[in-house]
Design a protein around this motif. Structure first.
Motif, PDB file in Angstrom:
ATOM      1  N   LEU A  34     -10.442  -1.674   0.808  1.00  0.00           N
ATOM      2  CA  LEU A  34      -9.407  -0.650   0.966  1.00  0.00           C
ATOM      3  C   LEU A  34      -9.724   0.551   0.090  1.00  0.00           C
ATOM      4  N   GLN A  38      -4.843   3.574   0.270  1.00  0.00           N
ATOM      5  CA  GLN A  38      -4.270   2.337   0.791  1.00  0.00           C
ATOM      6  C   GLN A  38      -3.778   1.429  -0.337  1.00  0.00           C
ATOM      7  N   ARG A 154      -1.175  -6.307   2.728  1.00  0.00           N
ATOM      8  CA  ARG A 154      -2.501  -6.096   3.303  1.00  0.00           C
ATOM      9  C   ARG A 154      -2.431  -6.174   4.829  1.00  0.00           C
ATOM     10  N   ASP A 158      -3.868  -3.072   7.252  1.00  0.00           N
ATOM     11  CA  ASP A 158      -5.018  -3.097   8.179  1.00  0.00           C
ATOM     12  C   ASP A 158      -5.105  -4.369   9.033  1.00  0.00           C
TER      13      ASP A 158
END
Length: 169
Positions: A34, A38, A154, A158
């Motif tokens: 990341l 992010q 998380r 994504d």
């Protein structure tokens, strides 16, 4: 699936330490791949971020496993009693927070190695002594709880999921 030593002859402290390490490693794995935005992105109405949870867990390890048992804690640049350990300031880099977590883990590991499970310590914020055994269970629980939060964050970022890094193969 556990990283604890195999067999029923493993020492209890080794089993507890392996459990803690498994959750610690999951915490760091949730950061892999990341970018800075992010890692800092608030994902809940209260502003929870992946990097903030790592900072918090570092202060938890220093407080519970080091300070409680008379170990040396590095000077903190934030106030964990004001929830500043959950927030990431603009000048706090990912590298700084991950390194802070690494130092807290190393300091906690030294205390765990040096003390018997029945060693008593007293947190500065409580009027009650606690054993290393109780404290290890508490920190394992806290780390696992926040690793679970990180898993959800998380996934929202994504789509990546899982409790542990997949085995290479």
């Amino acid at each position: 699936m556990t990283n604890a030593p195999a067999g029923s002859t493993a020492e209890e402290k080794d089993i507890l330490r392996a459990s803690l390490d498994r959750h610690r490693d999951a915490v760091l794995w949730k950061l892999d791949g990341l970018d800075d935005e992010q890692l800092r992105r608030p994902m809940t109405p209260t502003g929870t971020t992946l990097l903030g949870l790592v900072k918090h867990l570092a202060s938890v390890e220093y407080g519970w496993l080091v300070e409680t048992f008379g170990g040396e804690v590095e000077p903190l640049w934030f106030d964990p009693y004001e929830s500043e350990d959950m927030r990431i300031a603009p000048d706090e880099t990912t590298d700084r927070i991950v390194a802070f977590y690494g130092r807290a883990r190393a300091a906690a590991d030294r205390m765990i190695a040096d003390l018997p499970l029945d060693a008593l310590g007293r947190p500065s914020w409580r009027d009650q002594s606690v054993s290393l055994h109780w404290t290890l269970v508490h920190v394992i629980t806290e780390t696992a709880r926040h690793a679970g939060h990180m898993d959800i964050l998380r996934e929202l970022i994504d789509g990546a999921t899982g409790a542990h890094r997949p085995a290479a193969g």
